[in-house]
Design an enzyme around this catalytic site. Structure first.
Site, PDB file in Angstrom:
ATOM      1  N   GLU A 305     -97.257 -87.671  35.269  1.00  0.00           N
ATOM      2  CA  GLU A 305     -95.835 -86.976  35.763  1.00  0.00           C
ATOM      3  C   GLU A 305     -95.907 -86.553  37.378  1.00  0.00           C
ATOM      4  O   GLU A 305     -95.641 -85.484  37.899  1.00  0.00           O
ATOM      5  CB  GLU A 305     -95.750 -85.424  35.278  1.00  0.00           C
ATOM      6  CG  GLU A 305     -95.680 -85.612  33.655  1.00  0.00           C
ATOM      7  CD  GLU A 305     -95.322 -84.502  33.006  1.00  0.00           C
ATOM      8  OE1 GLU A 305     -94.602 -84.563  31.944  1.00  0.00           O
ATOM      9  OE2 GLU A 305     -96.009 -83.371  33.239  1.00  0.00           O
ATOM     10  N   ASP A 378     -95.969 -84.501  23.173  1.00  0.00           N
ATOM     11  CA  ASP A 378     -96.270 -83.344  24.034  1.00  0.00           C
ATOM     12  C   ASP A 378     -95.926 -81.942  23.306  1.00  0.00           C
ATOM     13  O   ASP A 378     -94.736 -81.396  23.334  1.00  0.00           O
ATOM     14  CB  ASP A 378     -94.984 -83.419  25.173  1.00  0.00           C
ATOM     15  CG  ASP A 378     -95.218 -82.635  26.354  1.00  0.00           C
ATOM     16  OD1 ASP A 378     -96.356 -81.699  26.238  1.00  0.00           O
ATOM     17  OD2 ASP A 378     -94.511 -82.295  27.298  1.00  0.00           O
ATOM     18  N   GLU A 406     -93.158 -73.268  24.793  1.00  0.00           N
ATOM     19  CA  GLU A 406     -92.372 -74.213  25.785  1.00  0.00           C
ATOM     20  C   GLU A 406     -91.368 -74.927  24.705  1.00  0.00           C
ATOM     21  O   GLU A 406     -90.111 -74.951  25.022  1.00  0.00           O
ATOM     22  CB  GLU A 406     -93.156 -75.278  26.319  1.00  0.00           C
ATOM     23  CG  GLU A 406     -92.125 -76.325  27.117  1.00  0.00           C
ATOM     24  CD  GLU A 406     -92.938 -77.157  27.921  1.00  0.00           C
ATOM     25  OE1 GLU A 406     -94.125 -77.446  28.087  1.00  0.00           O
ATOM     26  OE2 GLU A 406     -92.355 -78.208  28.514  1.00  0.00           O
TER      27      GLU A 406
HETATM   28  C1  BDP Z   1     -95.198 -80.866  29.674  1.00  0.00           C
HETATM   29  C2  BDP Z   1     -94.732 -79.677  30.396  1.00  0.00           C
HETATM   30  C3  BDP Z   1     -95.025 -80.005  31.976  1.00  0.00           C
HETATM   31  C4  BDP Z   1     -96.445 -79.766  32.212  1.00  0.00           C
HETATM   32  C5  BDP Z   1     -97.061 -80.856  31.325  1.00  0.00           C
HETATM   33  C6  BDP Z   1     -98.464 -81.133  31.482  1.00  0.00           C
HETATM   34  O1  BDP Z   1     -93.265 -79.754  30.296  1.00  0.00           O
HETATM   35  O2  BDP Z   1     -94.569 -78.726  32.659  1.00  0.00           O
HETATM   36  O3  BDP Z   1     -96.895 -79.882  33.421  1.00  0.00           O
HETATM   37  O4  BDP Z   1     -96.664 -80.757  29.661  1.00  0.00           O
HETATM   38  O5  BDP Z   1     -99.233 -80.621  30.144  1.00  0.00           O
HETATM   39  O6  BDP Z   1     -95.158 -80.180  28.180  1.00  0.00           O
HETATM   40  O7  BDP Z   1     -99.213 -81.418  32.263  1.00  0.00           O
END
Ligand code: BDP
Length: 713
Positions: A305, A378, A406
């Protein structure tokens, strides 16, 4: 009314605002039990000097005084009625002196484990809490208080416990601005501006809560890391926190930004094989240890990301992790390297972590752990376990759960995660030749010096009740208790939490337990039944957005995940699709690869099936999907009415807090059901059965909803 209000203030009665968590230590309300507690516990005698023993004495003084409603203090000498605490080495001579013929039971095998037992001595006897280490004694003290808060009779006060895993960790995704990524309980606890000089007493209360569960490691900053935490002013602040946490057995780890040498010291590169880069990290690490001598090590999110990482320099995750591992090795530190990676090139996001990490098995230094999210995508309401568990026998894998909700209705939905944690930990990674579960994989010491662990992304903020939703506390609690003892059932943990958080009345325990145990399954049904996943709103992930198809990357869009079309719905991950199923052991794959025999909770995770597909119930897939959405709302409404029945038994503050949130949850559940069914109906062209309450809004209405300021984003 005015008089009443005045009366309650005059009486000094304190509102139940949730601040005290499960450490409320209210007076025992069973008169006989109270008498026996008062008879058998007259004071605390401590042997030895250690900050963790100070913490134990102070907790027990507070706890006993509350539960017994009597001033309980430290004794100057061991005597009948004493609760005697100390490490085994220091305690044994004292006990032998008291009872010469004494046989002290064998200590638990782990240093952090503890023993609690009673000995007859004169009339009142004595109660012993001992362990190999001072922190073990502290854990034992918290355990004894848990038993007392749960109204355990004196004759049953005994325990011999050891934690299943070495690292039991919370990961806070807290930014230095105090904004919490995916946080729904206010801003971050850590006031960076006033640290290090202002030591908010709340930091100690936080440490107490963690220690009461055996949580022994934390990161206090986001995995989307800011290099500034590695600079002197922040190290000073971090030292203050580490000093507060230390007596409670909590070690601090830091999230490291891989490009820190570039950002902090104008380096041209952060290449992990570059000598000056290696040297930079070595010196940085040495500096950190000067501030925090028991520093645990680094937690790293790299090449995920948009985060920088070794792949920016054509190096592997192992190259990156090993470079940092070498820097911390001489201090006994560890590197926890996250496996949460995905890039747009792959045909299936599901497969990415495995594709990138499996080939690296055996290439990591001994002091590296790879931290794997529980599922392959996720933190969805329900995921099959990540196929990495069981696939990297030469690497210690750490479990990562997300306690913050989340994707679970955030802090407005009551969802008890105990059953979800258990489902993952009990999942079999292989059946033949030898059955093995995820829990066994993460518990296994692959080398004598290997460290095992589990992490939970914290749901804690500076809201007065810590977690936003009062029941969020139960998830913090369950995570910690199950990390310590994975054999505890969800039900047992829920009951412990209820007894301490509310009271010991069966008419309170039973309905709340019922609500909690039903809650996760209800949410899965009204959000993502039958194996649907990732159909939440863009960015903030609040509310349904199954039609979402506007984001730049296919694998960010809900339509990528459910693949609904005129034929059917679901993601074909079998051999005729992306073949992600091949990442599981043969014996597991077999259970899921045929859409006719696949466990229906994972059906749409693995198969694209026709709307007419015949389900085990005999119904079509469309009917079953509809039923699940309606059933989810129904179950949620049952939770709400169970709660309504508790009005007389629960203080008004907490009763109203939860009632109002259940009201929001009900609206949200209906919204999820209606929006998803109306949208999927545009493909299935099949009706919502007439006996069901029909959606009261149109699909266009649901599509028009916007939440620009939804929290946590
Ligand atoms: C996702 C989240 C994000 C996190 C990412 C992570 O949306 O905000 O940074 O995981 O685990 O679920 O790095």
């Amino acid at each position: 009314m005015a008089t009443l209000l005045f009366a309650s203030f005059a009486g000094g009665s304190k509102a139940e605002d949730g601040y005290d968590l499960w450490l409320r230590y209210k007076k025992c309300d069973q008169p006989e039990l109270l008498t026996s507690y008062r008879n058998y516990f007259t004071g605390i005698y401590r042997v030895g000097n250690h900050a963790s023993l100070d913490a134990a004495v102070s907790e027990m003084t507070r706890g006993f005084s509350g539960i017994l409603d009597k001033n309980i203090t430290q004794l100057k000498s061991p005597q009948e009625g004493a609760v005697i605490i100390g490490t085994a080495t220091e305690l044994s001579p004292v006990l032998r002196n008291l009872i010469p013929a004494l046989n002290i039971p064998a200590l638990p095998e782990k240093k952090e484990g503890f023993l609690i037992f009673r000995l007859s001595y004169r009339q009142r006897g004595i109660t012993i809490i001992t362990a190999e280490s001072p922190v073990g004694v502290l854990y034992g003290s918290f355990h004894l208080l848990r038993l007392l808060q749960s109204q355990t009779p004196v004759v049953k006060l005994a325990a011999n416990e050891s934690p299943a895993l070495d690292l039991r960790m919370l990961n806070h995704w807290d930014n230095l601005t105090r904004h919490v990524e995916r946080g729904y309980a206010g801003i971050a606890l850590w006031n960076w501006h006033t640290l290090p000089d202002y030591k908010d007493p709340r930091y100690t209360d936080y440490a107490r809560a963690n220690a009461s569960l055996g949580i022994n490691a934390v990161t206090v900053t986001n995995v989307n890391a800011n290099a500034l935490v590695l600079t002197k002013p922040y190290l000073e602040k971090l030292r203050a926190l580490a000093d507060i946490f230390r007596p409670y057995g909590i070690r601090l780890f830091l999230t490291a930004r891989f490009s820190a040498p570039i950002e902090l010291d104008k380096f041209k590169t952060a290449d992990p094989l570059n000598e000056t880069v290696k040297d930079w990290w070595k010196k940085k690490t040495d500096e950190i240890y000067q501030y925090i001598p028991d520093f645990g090590g680094f937690l790293v999110k790299a090449n995920s990301e948009g985060q920088p990482g070794p792949q920016n320099y054509k190096r592997t995750h192992a190259d990156g992790a090993n470079m940092l591992a070498d820097a911390v090795a001489s201090h006994g530190g560890h590197v926890i390297w996250r496996a949460f990676v995905y890039n747009p090139e792959s045909d299936d996001r599901f497969k990415q972590a495995y594709e990138e990490f499996k080939p690296l098995d055996g290439q990591f230094r001994n002091n590296v752990l790879v931290q794997v999210k529980n599922g392959p995508i996720d933190f969805q309401p329900r995921e099959p376990f990540s196929p990495l568990f069981g696939a990297m026998p030469k690497t210690p894998l750490m479990m990562e759960f997300q306690i913050t909700q989340e994707y679970l209705g955030q802090a407005t939905h009551l969802v008890y995660q105990g059953p979800m944690f258990k489902e993952v930990m009990n999942a079999q990674t292989q059946i033949a030749p030898k059955p093995e579960t995820v829990q066994q994989v993460i518990e296994k010491k692959i080398r004598p010096d290997a460290v095992t662990g589990i992490a939970g992304v914290a749901n804690i903020g500076n809201d007065r009740n810590w977690t936003g939703h009062l029941f969020g506390q139960a998830n913090w609690y369950a995570f910690g208790r199950m990390a310590w003892n994975p054999k505890l059932s969800s039900e047992a943990v829920a009951e412990e939490w209820i007894r301490q958080t509310f009271n010991n009345t069966p008419s309170v325990i039973q309905p709340i337990k019922k609500i909690m145990l039903a809650s996760h399954e209800a949410l899965v049904k009204y959000m993502t039944p039958l194996g649907l996943a990732h159909i939440m709103g863009n960015g903030h992930h609040y509310g349904p957005l199954p039609w979402g198809n506007t984001l730049g990357r296919p694998d960010w869009n809900p339509v990528y995940y459910h693949r609904a079309d005129s034929f059917g719905i679901g993601f074909n991950r079998s051999a005729t699709g992306t073949n992600a199923l091949a990442q599981f052991d043969m014996s597991i794959r077999k259970q899921w690869e045929d859409s006719n025999t696949c466990d229906e909770k994972y059906l749409l995770w693995f198969h694209h099936v026709s709307w007419q597909h015949k389900m085990k119930s005999g119904k079509t897939l469309w009917q079953e999907l509809t039923d699940h959405y309606y059933q989810g709302v129904k179950e949620m409404r049952i939770m709400k009415s169970e709660w309504a029945g508790l009005q007389k038994n629960i203080d008004p503050e907490r009763f109203n807090h939860v009632s109002m949130l259940l009201g929001i949850q009900e609206k949200d559940a209906v919204w999820w059901r209606n929006a998803c069914l109306l949208y999927f109906q545009t493909f299935s062209k099949m009706p919502i059965p007439a006996q069901y309450e029909q959606p009261d809004q149109t699909l266009e209405y649901y599509k028009s909803l916007r939440f620009p300021y939804a929290p946590g984003n």
